[in-house]
Design an enzyme around this catalytic site. Structure first.
Site, PDB file in Angstrom:
ATOM      1  N   HIS A 121       0.804  -1.222   0.000  1.00  0.00           N
ATOM      2  CA  HIS A 121       0.000   0.000   0.000  1.00  0.00           C
ATOM      3  C   HIS A 121       0.833   1.266   0.000  1.00  0.00           C
ATOM      4  CE1 HIS A 121      -3.447  -2.640   0.652  1.00  0.00           C
ATOM      5  NE2 HIS A 121      -4.123  -1.648   0.121  1.00  0.00           N
ATOM      6  N   ASP A 179      -5.951   4.369   9.973  1.00  0.00           N
ATOM      7  CA  ASP A 179      -7.360   4.511   9.575  1.00  0.00           C
ATOM      8  C   ASP A 179      -7.852   3.270   8.845  1.00  0.00           C
ATOM      9  OD1 ASP A 179      -7.138   7.023  10.545  1.00  0.00           O
ATOM     10  OD2 ASP A 179      -7.006   8.000   8.596  1.00  0.00           O
ATOM     11  N   GLU A 290      -9.756  13.120  14.750  1.00  0.00           N
ATOM     12  CA  GLU A 290      -9.185  13.503  13.462  1.00  0.00           C
ATOM     13  C   GLU A 290      -9.942  14.721  12.945  1.00  0.00           C
ATOM     14  OE1 GLU A 290      -8.663  10.462  10.491  1.00  0.00           O
ATOM     15  OE2 GLU A 290      -7.270   9.326  11.766  1.00  0.00           O
TER      16      GLU A 290
HETATM   17  P1  FAD Z   1       4.354  -1.861   1.929  1.00  0.00           P
HETATM   18  O1  FAD Z   1       3.755  -0.806   1.114  1.00  0.00           O
HETATM   19  O2  FAD Z   1       4.275  -3.242   1.399  1.00  0.00           O
HETATM   20  O3  FAD Z   1       5.769  -1.500   2.444  1.00  0.00           O
HETATM   21  C1  FAD Z   1       6.049  -0.215   2.937  1.00  0.00           C
HETATM   22  C2  FAD Z   1       7.542  -0.071   3.261  1.00  0.00           C
HETATM   23  O4  FAD Z   1       7.859  -0.888   4.381  1.00  0.00           O
HETATM   24  C3  FAD Z   1       8.449  -0.525   2.144  1.00  0.00           C
HETATM   25  O5  FAD Z   1       9.620   0.237   2.175  1.00  0.00           O
HETATM   26  C4  FAD Z   1       8.750  -1.960   2.514  1.00  0.00           C
HETATM   27  O6  FAD Z   1       9.972  -2.402   1.969  1.00  0.00           O
HETATM   28  C5  FAD Z   1       8.804  -1.874   4.013  1.00  0.00           C
HETATM   29  N1  FAD Z   1       8.393  -3.099   4.674  1.00  0.00           N
HETATM   30  C6  FAD Z   1       7.246  -3.796   4.508  1.00  0.00           C
HETATM   31  N2  FAD Z   1       7.213  -4.840   5.351  1.00  0.00           N
HETATM   32  C7  FAD Z   1       8.368  -4.804   6.050  1.00  0.00           C
HETATM   33  C8  FAD Z   1       8.932  -5.607   7.059  1.00  0.00           C
HETATM   34  N3  FAD Z   1       8.291  -6.681   7.533  1.00  0.00           N
HETATM   35  N4  FAD Z   1      10.141  -5.280   7.553  1.00  0.00           N
HETATM   36  C9  FAD Z   1      10.808  -4.208   7.099  1.00  0.00           C
HETATM   37  N5  FAD Z   1      10.331  -3.408   6.134  1.00  0.00           N
HETATM   38  C10 FAD Z   1       9.127  -3.698   5.621  1.00  0.00           C
HETATM   39  N6  FAD Z   1      -0.574   5.056   7.287  1.00  0.00           N
HETATM   40  C11 FAD Z   1      -0.765   5.542   8.525  1.00  0.00           C
HETATM   41  O7  FAD Z   1       0.197   5.735   9.274  1.00  0.00           O
HETATM   42  N7  FAD Z   1      -2.016   5.819   8.966  1.00  0.00           N
HETATM   43  C12 FAD Z   1      -3.125   5.589   8.225  1.00  0.00           C
HETATM   44  O8  FAD Z   1      -4.223   5.839   8.666  1.00  0.00           O
HETATM   45  C13 FAD Z   1      -2.956   5.055   6.932  1.00  0.00           C
HETATM   46  N8  FAD Z   1      -4.014   4.778   6.148  1.00  0.00           N
HETATM   47  C14 FAD Z   1      -3.820   4.270   4.910  1.00  0.00           C
HETATM   48  C15 FAD Z   1      -4.927   3.974   4.115  1.00  0.00           C
HETATM   49  C16 FAD Z   1      -4.760   3.436   2.869  1.00  0.00           C
HETATM   50  C17 FAD Z   1      -5.965   3.126   2.022  1.00  0.00           C
HETATM   51  C18 FAD Z   1      -3.451   3.208   2.372  1.00  0.00           C
HETATM   52  C19 FAD Z   1      -3.249   2.690   1.001  1.00  0.00           C
HETATM   53  C20 FAD Z   1      -2.347   3.510   3.141  1.00  0.00           C
HETATM   54  C21 FAD Z   1      -2.505   4.040   4.419  1.00  0.00           C
HETATM   55  N9  FAD Z   1      -1.427   4.340   5.230  1.00  0.00           N
HETATM   56  C22 FAD Z   1      -1.634   4.828   6.492  1.00  0.00           C
HETATM   57  C23 FAD Z   1      -0.052   4.195   4.762  1.00  0.00           C
HETATM   58  C24 FAD Z   1       0.516   2.880   5.183  1.00  0.00           C
HETATM   59  O9  FAD Z   1       0.754   2.838   6.570  1.00  0.00           O
HETATM   60  C25 FAD Z   1       1.875   2.657   4.544  1.00  0.00           C
HETATM   61  O10 FAD Z   1       1.757   2.752   3.156  1.00  0.00           O
HETATM   62  C26 FAD Z   1       2.403   1.285   4.912  1.00  0.00           C
HETATM   63  O11 FAD Z   1       3.712   1.182   4.467  1.00  0.00           O
HETATM   64  C27 FAD Z   1       1.560   0.267   4.266  1.00  0.00           C
HETATM   65  O12 FAD Z   1       1.853  -1.001   4.764  1.00  0.00           O
HETATM   66  P2  FAD Z   1       2.047  -2.175   3.725  1.00  0.00           P
HETATM   67  O13 FAD Z   1       1.940  -3.401   4.503  1.00  0.00           O
HETATM   68  O14 FAD Z   1       1.174  -2.019   2.567  1.00  0.00           O
HETATM   69  O15 FAD Z   1       3.566  -1.862   3.363  1.00  0.00           O
END
Ligand code: FAD
Length: 555
Positions: A121, A179, A290
């Protein structure tokens, strides 16, 4: 025919495969350091999963579907890796990273980079790794949630939604959220994890007791505030640069049963900000806070989807709010074993201190799960109209309190009010709830309050990367970042840099990263050298260039 064909012709796959295989062997002959948590020791690597000469996918290593790792929520960058690794045990990640690290030492001229991918994400390709040398570790394969009395041990590939479901079964729940719940534990801890509970409990990274992490050299370590603490703090908000988090111990508390969910409206920014700051100063009052800036009626419509229908404002109210810029405070108060009369009384006490537009109060009582899962309703709605998978050039910032008025006024001048699609979040959090040893970057002034601002914009489906339409949106973001993060007169108060910082940052040059990290840059660089000396990890963040054995800076 394809990139795949090219790779075979170049012998690249075989080379990659051999190297990984050799490294796995080396890991077996010199076993990885065991985790200190007894529950976390698993079976050794099963070499039958890897077929030395074959280029056919195995359950754990896939060359064929690498395109799936080139997709993220942002939909702007699409870098395919050479292969995807799907580990089911932390030890496999350790073996894999040790193999990658050793491949360099063993004179294989392969400068692999490795990106952990959670739920994907990210917005700007942060979880991607680019072929021919980039490999992606799909963390969603790593599962497991164990609930204890005061904490949960959770594999980093688990979604927060599942952590909630499992913990609620025994009446418990984590206390700090995002969120949206369909993000992985490892992904949000690599950033911070902020939401309306942050002012009260700190971000998600302030609510973790222990982490298991595999470093860039393949060492599997258990860390906490008292053990391997440098790595523990470094990984929190560390953008995946120091290791792959494989497990987190997350604080739990008794879960509330009901939530009073309230929305109130303002037409004056100053009053909106004043009331938000009053709320964060209240003790034992509000559990979630918020704020939103509403630019037009469409924003009002789409953002109301998660709110219980019967409690929604009527159409003339919506049109009135959308006719000029308005602001909304959303609060929630949690209750356990209390009747409606008690809830009315408690909520009434808080409301009586706030100065919102009279008669602009809307409230609903919902279950704790439905409240936390509220964005899912918006997701389903957008999916049903094909608008979930559009590009999302989001911009998130932490803005000093003293600059928030100026920031929002710049924002409204730069972005087009009538065509902006998506919510704009503006809400205060407290600096004292963050640990400054962690890698997460905050504004460097000394104010206790700073604001989270999220411009969560959806682009038109045709507005893909490389089009003038996307360029234009990214330029608007750039302009906002430039104005608010540079050391201009506008941003310096009494010699202190009151500049905003990007959250979930996207930068491409070292000087930009240096400016972003500010006083934390040196520590960040030292930690990188300590835990990932060859800069194998996190290539999608574009912070460090991969090092090889023979040269210091390549790629
Ligand atoms: P990815 O997008 O898969 O990875 C993000 C980063 O973390 C990359 O650099 C990846 O290499 C690294 N990573 C992933 N897993 C690991 C691991 N196990 N160890 C080390 N590094 C790792 N963020 C907020 O803080 N608050 C919110 O309310 C919020 N709402 C959101 C709502 C939506 C619809 C979306 C799309 C995003 C939102 N986000 C929010 C952002 C979200 O927290 C970040 O994009 C987060 O990185 C997404 O987690 P993911 O599992 O998809 O990570």
């Amino acid at each position: 025919m394809s990139y795949w064909y090219d790779l075979i012709c170049m012998g690249r796959i075989r080379s990659i495969f051999w190297t990984v295989f050799m490294g796995l062997l080396s890991c077996i002959s010199a076993p990885c350091k065991p985790m200190q948590s007894p529950a976390s020791t698993g079976p050794g690597l099963d070499l039958t999963r890897f077929h030395r000469e074959s280029v056919v996918d195995t359950p754990h290593l896939s060359f064929l579907d690498s395109a799936s790792a080139a997709i993220d929520f942002g939909g702007i960058f699409h870098h395919k890796p050479a292969a995807i690794f799907r580990p089911v045990e932390a030890e496999e990640i350790a073996g894999f990273l040790r193999a990658v690290y050793m491949s360099n030492k063993l004179d294989h001229q392969v400068d692999f980079t490795v990106s952990a991918k959670g739920a994907g994400h990210s917005i700007y390709g942060q979880a991607q790794a680019r072929a021919p040398n980039g490999l992606v570790v799909d963390m969603r394969a790593l599962r497991g949630i164990q609930i204890h009395n005061k904490y949960a041990d959770v594999a980093a590939g688990e979604l927060w939604a599942d952590v909630l479901i499992e913990s609620l079964k025994v009446g418990l729940a984590p206390r700090s959220w995002t969120d949206y719940l369909y993000l992985t534990v490892g992904g949000t801890l690599s950033n911070a994890g902020v939401s309306g509970q942050t002012f009260r409990h700190g971000p998600q990274i302030s609510n973790v007791l222990q982490l298991d992490i595999v470093t860039g050299t393949g060492e599997l370590l258990n860390c906490s505030a008292s053990e391997n603490e440098d790595l523990f703090y470094g990984a929190m908000g560390g953008l995946g640069q120091f290791g792959i988090i494989t497990k987190a111990r997350i604080i739990l508390e008794p879960a509330p049963q009901r939530v009073r969910w309230v929305r109130i409206f303002y037409n004056d920014f100053e009053q909106f900000a004043r009331d938000q700051e009053l709320i964060v100063s209240m003790h034992n009052g509000v559990d979630y806070l918020e704020g939103f800036m509403i630019l037009n009626s469409e924003a009002m419509h789409s953002w109301s989807v998660g709110f219980p229908t019967a409690k929604l404002p009527n159409e003339s109210f919506v049109q009135g709010i959308g006719s000029q810029v308005h602001f909304c405070i959303e609060i929630a108060m949690y209750f356990t074993h209390h009747g409606t009369a008690h809830m009315d009384k408690v909520v009434g006490r808080v409301m009586s201190r706030l100065s919102f537009i009279p008669s602009s109060i809307f409230s609903a009582d919902v279950s704790y799960f439905n409240f936390l899962n509220r964005v899912h309703a918006e997701e389903l709605n957008l999916r049903s109209s094909g608008l979930w998978d559009v590009p999302h050039p989001w911009l998130n910032m932490f803005v000093p309190r003293s600059k928030i008025h100026q920031f929002t006024s710049n924002l409204t001048q730069i972005i087009p009010r009538h065509t902006f699609k998506g919510p704009i979040l503006i809400y205060p959090v407290l600096r004292s709830k963050w640990n400054t040893n962690m890698s997460a970057v905050l504004p460097e002034d000394n104010e206790e309050i700073f604001y989270v601002v999220g411009m969560l914009r959806s682009a038109d489906p045709h507005c893909s990367s490389g089009t003038s339409c996307m360029d234009n949106l990214l330029l608007q973001n750039q302009e906002i970042v430039d104005i608010s993060t540079t050391m201009s007169e506008l941003n310096v108060d009494n010699g202190i840099a009151a500049t905003a910082k990007q959250y979930l940052p996207y930068y491409t040059s070292e000087s930009q990263w240096k400016n972003h990290f500010g006083s934390k840059w040196e520590m960040f660089v030292q930690r990188k050298a300590r835990y990932d000396p060859l800069n194998v990890l996190g290539p999608g963040q574009r912070i460090f260039k991969r090092k090889t054995r023979s040269t210091t800076h390549t790629q």
